[in-house]
Design a protein around this motif. Structure first.
Motif, PDB file in Angstrom:
ATOM      1  N   PHE A  48      36.644  52.902  26.929  1.00 42.48           N
ATOM      2  CA  PHE A  48      37.354  52.272  28.044  1.00 42.48           C
ATOM      3  C   PHE A  48      38.714  51.751  27.577  1.00 42.48           C
ATOM      4  O   PHE A  48      39.724  51.929  28.264  1.00 42.48           O
ATOM      5  N   CYS A  49      38.755  51.110  26.407  1.00 42.63           N
ATOM      6  CA  CYS A  49      40.022  50.590  25.892  1.00 42.63           C
ATOM      7  C   CYS A  49      41.001  51.714  25.572  1.00 42.63           C
ATOM      8  O   CYS A  49      42.214  51.535  25.710  1.00 42.63           O
ATOM      9  N   ARG A  50      40.488  52.869  25.165  1.00 39.23           N
ATOM     10  CA  ARG A  50      41.376  54.006  24.888  1.00 39.23           C
ATOM     11  C   ARG A  50      42.012  54.529  26.167  1.00 39.23           C
ATOM     12  O   ARG A  50      43.139  55.000  26.157  1.00 39.23           O
ATOM     13  N   ARG A  51      41.276  54.461  27.277  1.00 42.19           N
ATOM     14  CA  ARG A  51      41.787  54.987  28.544  1.00 42.19           C
ATOM     15  C   ARG A  51      42.613  53.971  29.317  1.00 42.19           C
ATOM     16  O   ARG A  51      43.598  54.333  29.963  1.00 42.19           O
ATOM     17  N   HIS A  52      42.191  52.687  29.252  1.00 43.40           N
ATOM     18  CA  HIS A  52      42.807  51.707  30.148  1.00 43.40           C
ATOM     19  C   HIS A  52      43.301  50.439  29.457  1.00 43.40           C
ATOM     20  O   HIS A  52      44.166  49.757  29.995  1.00 43.40           O
ATOM     21  N   GLY A  53      42.732  50.087  28.326  1.00 47.94           N
ATOM     22  CA  GLY A  53      43.117  48.860  27.644  1.00 47.94           C
ATOM     23  C   GLY A  53      41.991  47.840  27.637  1.00 47.94           C
ATOM     24  O   GLY A  53      40.907  48.062  28.181  1.00 47.94           O
ATOM     25  N   GLU A  54      42.253  46.704  27.018  1.00 46.94           N
ATOM     26  CA  GLU A  54      41.276  45.616  26.947  1.00 46.94           C
ATOM     27  C   GLU A  54      41.474  44.714  28.161  1.00 46.94           C
ATOM     28  O   GLU A  54      42.601  44.317  28.459  1.00 46.94           O
ATOM     29  N   PRO A  55      40.429  44.392  28.906  1.00 42.05           N
ATOM     30  CA  PRO A  55      40.595  43.700  30.195  1.00 42.05           C
ATOM     31  C   PRO A  55      41.378  42.396  30.148  1.00 42.05           C
ATOM     32  O   PRO A  55      42.060  42.048  31.119  1.00 42.05           O
TER      33      PRO A  55
END
Length: 225
Positions: free
Chosen positions: A77-84
Motif C-alpha cells: 500500500f505504501c508503495r502505491r499510495h504512501g503512508e496514511p
C-alpha cells in the motif's frame, strides 16, 4: 458534476516490512490492558515519488482490507499510495500500530458495500444494519479530519473545492463521498485496488496499471513462445 478533492502525496517504491510483533492496547481512561494486536514496522530508502489526485479515490476500500500484521500488504500500500499519516521517511520508520483506528473506521464504511458480483461490480448493500453502521462513520468523519481538509478557492471557476493535507484525510473524505453517492466499484485486475465503476469495460484503476498489465502479459507471452 464531478466532485473535486485535491491531494498531493508521496508514495514509497522501496517500502519494506519488518517482522511482526505484538503490542498491548490499553484503555484511554485508566491505561488498563484491553487487547493485543500484531503489527509491523515499515522502512524505506529514497525520498519517494510525488503523486496527485483531483477527485475522490476508492482505494480506501483496499486499505480497509489490510491486516496490520501483514507486512507485505502494508508495504505494498505504501508503495502505491504512501503512508496514511505521512510518518514514513528514510530515517523514520512507521508502524501499522498507528493505522488501527483508521482501519476500524474505514472497515465500518466498507461494510456498506456487497462483495464483487458476477459482473465484477461491488454495489451498495440494502442491509439496514450495515448501512446504519456505515452512516455512523459518515456522521463522525468531519470530527476526525476537520483540521486536515480545508476549503480552497478555485480561481479559474470562482468556486471552492476541498484540499486534503494528509493521505488518511483524503481516504476518509473519499469514503464519505462514496457513501453519500452510493458509488458502485470495481477492483483493478492489476493492483487489486478498488476504483469507481463508471464504464462497463473498465478493468484498471489507472493508466499506469494498464501499462504494467500489458508489459507483464507481453513478457509472459514471450516466455511461452
Amino acid at each position: 458534476m464531478r466532485t473535486r478533492l485535491i491531494f498531493t502525496g508521496r508514495r514509497f517504491r522501496r517500502a519494506k516490512p519488518g517482522e511482526p510483533y505484538e503490542i498491548t492496547l490499553r484503555s484511554a481512561r485508566d491505561w488498563a490492558p484491553v487487547s493485543k494486536k500484531v503489527v509491523v514496522d515499515l522502512t524505506t530508502t529514497g525520498v519517494g515519488q510525488e503523486w496527485t489526485a483531483d477527485a475522490p479515490a476508492a482505494f480506501w476500500r483496499s486499505f480497509a482490507a489490510i491486516d496490520p500484521a501483514d507486512g507485505e500488504a502494508a508495504a505494498s500500500f505504501c508503495r502505491r499510495h504512501g503512508e496514511p499519516f505521512d510518518r514514513l521517511a528514510p530515517d523514520k520508520p512507521a508502524s501499522t500500530s498507528d493505522w488501527l483506528e483508521l482501519l476500524d473506521a474505514l472497515r465500518a464504511a466498507a461494510g456498506a458495500w456487497e462483495p464483487l458480483g458476477p459482473d465484477g461490480v461491488s454495489r451498495i448493500t440494502r442491509d439496514s444494519d450495515r448501512l446504519r453502521s456505515a452512516r455512523c462513520f459518515l456522521r463522525d468523519r468531519n470530527l476526525t479530519i476537520e483540521n486536515d481538509v480545508k476549503p480552497e478557492q478555485n480561481f479559474n471557476t470562482g468556486g471552492f473545492h476541498n484540499r486534503a493535507k494528509v493521505l488518511f484525510a483524503f481516504m476518509i473524505q473519499s469514503a464519505g463521498h462514496h457513501l453519500e453517492n452510493e458509488t458502485p466499484m470495481r477492483a483493478c485486475i492489476e493492483c487489486l485496488d478498488y476504483f469507481e465503476h463508471q464504464r462497463s469495460d473498465a478493468r484498471f484503476c489507472s493508466g499506469r496499471c494498464h501499462v504494467a498489465y500489458q508489459r507483464r502479459s507481453a513478457a509472459k507471452n514471450a516466455g511461452n513462445a
